[in-house]
Scaffold this motif. Sequence first.
Motif, mmCIF file in Angstrom:
data_model
loop_
_atom_site.group_PDB
_atom_site.id
_atom_site.type_symbol
_atom_site.label_atom_id
_atom_site.label_comp_id
_atom_site.label_asym_id
_atom_site.label_seq_id
_atom_site.Cartn_x
_atom_site.Cartn_y
_atom_site.Cartn_z
ATOM 1 N N UNK A 158 0.813 -1.208 0.000
ATOM 2 C CA UNK A 158 0.000 0.000 0.000
ATOM 3 C C UNK A 158 0.844 1.254 0.000
ATOM 4 N N UNK A 159 2.124 1.120 -0.070
ATOM 5 C CA UNK A 159 2.986 2.305 -0.086
ATOM 6 C C UNK A 159 3.586 2.481 -1.460
ATOM 7 N N UNK A 160 3.894 3.722 -1.816
ATOM 8 C CA UNK A 160 4.523 4.000 -3.106
ATOM 9 C C UNK A 160 5.955 3.498 -3.079
ATOM 10 N N UNK A 161 6.464 3.030 -4.197
ATOM 11 C CA UNK A 161 7.832 2.509 -4.240
ATOM 12 C C UNK A 161 8.832 3.506 -3.670
ATOM 13 N N UNK A 162 9.735 2.987 -2.877
ATOM 14 C CA UNK A 162 10.714 3.853 -2.214
ATOM 15 C C UNK A 162 12.117 3.498 -2.688
ATOM 16 N N UNK A 163 12.335 3.658 -3.969
ATOM 17 C CA UNK A 163 13.649 3.373 -4.522
ATOM 18 C C UNK A 163 13.912 4.333 -5.673
ATOM 19 N N UNK A 164 15.178 4.470 -6.061
ATOM 20 C CA UNK A 164 15.574 5.490 -7.029
ATOM 21 C C UNK A 164 15.748 4.911 -8.422
ATOM 22 N N UNK A 165 14.915 3.962 -8.836
ATOM 23 C CA UNK A 165 14.992 3.400 -10.174
ATOM 24 C C UNK A 165 13.998 4.084 -11.102
ATOM 25 N N UNK A 166 13.232 3.277 -11.828
ATOM 26 C CA UNK A 166 12.221 3.781 -12.746
ATOM 27 C C UNK A 166 10.825 3.518 -12.199
ATOM 28 N N UNK A 167 9.918 4.427 -12.503
ATOM 29 C CA UNK A 167 8.525 4.272 -12.092
ATOM 30 C C UNK A 167 7.698 3.969 -13.341
ATOM 31 N N UNK A 168 7.028 2.824 -13.322
ATOM 32 C CA UNK A 168 6.195 2.395 -14.438
ATOM 33 C C UNK A 168 4.737 2.616 -14.059
ATOM 34 N N UNK A 169 4.019 3.334 -14.882
ATOM 35 C CA UNK A 169 2.597 3.556 -14.681
ATOM 36 C C UNK A 169 1.843 2.851 -15.811
ATOM 37 N N UNK A 170 0.912 1.981 -15.436
ATOM 38 C CA UNK A 170 0.197 1.159 -16.409
ATOM 39 C C UNK A 170 -1.295 1.188 -16.117
ATOM 40 N N UNK A 171 -2.093 1.490 -17.157
ATOM 41 C CA UNK A 171 -3.552 1.463 -17.052
ATOM 42 C C UNK A 171 -4.091 0.666 -18.242
ATOM 43 N N UNK A 193 12.517 -9.128 -13.518
ATOM 44 C CA UNK A 193 13.611 -8.200 -13.829
ATOM 45 C C UNK A 193 14.293 -7.682 -12.575
ATOM 46 N N UNK A 194 13.629 -7.787 -11.446
ATOM 47 C CA UNK A 194 14.184 -7.282 -10.199
ATOM 48 C C UNK A 194 13.096 -7.123 -9.160
ATOM 49 N N UNK A 195 13.504 -7.008 -7.905
ATOM 50 C CA UNK A 195 12.549 -6.863 -6.810
ATOM 51 C C UNK A 195 11.847 -5.513 -6.941
ATOM 52 N N UNK A 196 10.571 -5.543 -7.267
ATOM 53 C CA UNK A 196 9.844 -4.299 -7.499
ATOM 54 C C UNK A 196 8.681 -4.164 -6.531
ATOM 55 N N UNK A 197 8.202 -2.948 -6.372
ATOM 56 C CA UNK A 197 7.057 -2.643 -5.521
ATOM 57 C C UNK A 197 5.884 -2.240 -6.402
ATOM 58 N N UNK A 198 4.706 -2.765 -6.085
ATOM 59 C CA UNK A 198 3.523 -2.542 -6.904
ATOM 60 C C UNK A 198 2.440 -1.885 -6.068
ATOM 61 N N UNK A 221 1.034 1.277 -10.398
ATOM 62 C CA UNK A 221 2.330 1.939 -10.391
ATOM 63 C C UNK A 221 3.354 0.939 -9.880
ATOM 64 N N UNK A 222 4.413 0.747 -10.639
ATOM 65 C CA UNK A 222 5.425 -0.250 -10.297
ATOM 66 C C UNK A 222 6.767 0.445 -10.166
ATOM 67 N N UNK A 223 7.358 0.322 -8.995
ATOM 68 C CA UNK A 223 8.690 0.888 -8.769
ATOM 69 C C UNK A 223 9.757 -0.141 -9.071
ATOM 70 N N UNK A 224 10.590 0.131 -10.075
ATOM 71 C CA UNK A 224 11.642 -0.797 -10.478
ATOM 72 C C UNK A 224 12.966 -0.399 -9.825
ATOM 73 N N UNK A 225 13.775 -1.392 -9.463
ATOM 74 C CA UNK A 225 15.056 -1.070 -8.804
ATOM 75 C C UNK A 225 16.061 -0.493 -9.786
ATOM 76 N N UNK A 226 17.105 0.061 -9.246
ATOM 77 C CA UNK A 226 18.178 0.577 -10.084
ATOM 78 C C UNK A 226 18.824 -0.566 -10.856
#
Length: 707
Positions: A158-171, A193-198, A221-226
């Motif tokens: 339930x939290x927004x990704x907290x990493x400095x990689x790329x943010x993917x927004x998909x609808x 591709x890597x440990x991501x937050x959704x 919204x998917x937060x991808x790691x560096x």
Amino acid sequence: MDEFRDMFFVECDELLEVLANGLRQMEQPGFDKETVHAVFRAVHSVKGGAAAFGLTTLVTFAHRFETVLDLVRSDKIEVTPLIMGLLHRCSDCLTDLVGTARSGQDPDEVKVDGLMTELDGLIDSDGEEDTAFEFTPITLDFGAPLSFDAPLGVDMPTAEPARAGLLVQMAPGFQLYRSGNDPMALLASLRKLGDCDVVLNDESVAPLEDWSPEQPGLAWEIGMPEGVDEAAIMSVFEFVEDCCMLSIRPAPIPEIIPAEPEPEVVAQHDPAPAIQTPPPPATADEASTAPAAGPRAAAQADAGQAAPTIRVALDRVDRLMNMIGELVIKEAMLSQVIQTAGMHEQPDVIAGLDAIRQLASDIQESVMAIRAQPLKLVFQRMHRILREAADATGKPVRLITIGEQTEVDKTMIERLVEPLTHMIRNSVDHGLEDTVTRQRRGKPQEGTITLSAAHRSGRVQIEVSDDGGGINRAKVRQIAEDRGLVAPGANLSPAEIDQLLFLPGFSSKDEVSALSGRGVGLDVVRREIMGLGGRVMIQSTEGEGTTFSIALPLTLAVVEGMLIQLGDQTMVLPITAVQETLRPESSMLHGVGHGSQLLSNRGELIPIIDLCASFGVTQPEGGPDSSVLIVVETDSRKRAAFRVDAIFDQRQVVIKSLEQNYGRVPGVSAATILGDGKIALIIDPEEILLSMSNDQGRRMAAMASNG
């Protein structure tokens, strides 16, 4: 569910068309890499939709097929003629599996297993082990309350990704769900591709009573790691980027945000607009405000500009066409009543009647345009027929298609498949020589068959030509005499010998094979084409090749015709065959033989055919001197002058089948209902001219051609 299943199979037809086109392009030297991607996407989409309906065999085969295609597009398998042959056979098998799934029949397991073994051989030779494709059907309970708490195989923090990689927004748009794709599968691929937050965004989901499948409303919204680059992420969305809103950008500064922030807090933290799922199709304004991802986003915006279409059941269009036919008949009846009442000279009445006639004609043309379909689908099927015939005979052959976009009535599309199939097989088996013979004659080893279509003189002309050995007329005649099809020593012209090929039971093969020898091929062609109101003609030059020409009407419903009088009968002559009408002077008429005449017109001698005599109608008083001549030209380029007693009018008439309701009448193609309720026969000019096959007719034609 049946509606979605039917929609899936309709989309499969479109995807299989893309697949067949792409494979043919891959046979060309220097083909574009995007062609391979399009072929891969087509197979992948078929697999995704089939999985949604539990079509296990289709899914399994499509998975192996796309695995090999993936190796091809990654340059791990070289595209050779042998590989292309396998891919074509897999495409044919995939088409068959879709067909059996649609009809509920059992697939050919032996054929499927054999091709899968060949595909596995290619996969194993690459050194990679293919992961078995498995899917688990999901049971949906539409009566249960709407909830997003059920486990879906991907964690939803339930939290927004907290990493400095790329943010993917998909609808995802509704097209993504309709094609059988699953957002959860996309999220699982991103996690590889890597440990991501959704984070799931369901704020745009409408209440259940107002919810529409065309506006799903879900977004992620998917937060991808560096270390994960944009190209790797885009490869996950390669097959769905045209049916979802997608944005990839640097992730915001790491900061933990409450699960339910106040609106003003969200605005302060992230000024970027949240992704909303627009109602399809997107407008130009909506496309311009969508999150951009370079050229890919621009391509998505352009895709949203496609003209909207709807699918309509064919029987509804048929009913509309029948009503147009009744409207044409009622207009003719109204014209007859006005004529009988003596009102035909009143300007207002005539103007109103002309307006009704024009409106009926415009409506009829509009409905015909709706029913019109390009011949492309039929032509594409012939590539498979050619491959199978070439494999059976061992002859290298290529097919050239011209005029695929030529449109014909929808009713004709399916009925053309069988006759064209027989003609293609006949050209491969009988028309083309074997490789040794072609080399001896100085021809390329690979034979060429050309399939073409075009609109000509108000009709559709389809031709199947080959560069083979042509028709051996002496052999054809001998076979016909041996089988009792013609009398020995009969005086036959080359055209009449060619027509023997269409007789039931005729075959030039001594042995029965999978392709020929039963004497039913060209006989079926003629019967089917005549059933469509058309005809088949042959042109052949020995040693150079043969051309089969099919002439078809544009529609099977309405025809523009000239109303003519023969004695006490009214008949209709199709206007497409009419060249001119005239009352000849005596100096233009020349007697030939016993009672026959030629018309001298603009330096050309044209044989005159008395239609009253042809149909056995008693000629009225006045005889030939008071008659009118109508110069006609048939589909085979033959010309003649029809003698008729009078010409009444030119109008549209509704075609009614005579063979189905009564029987075949020589020289007549169909019938119609006139304004006074009487039945009028529609004349077949081609058959009238073919009846001039006696000695006298041949002498007249020879004199006319010699001038």
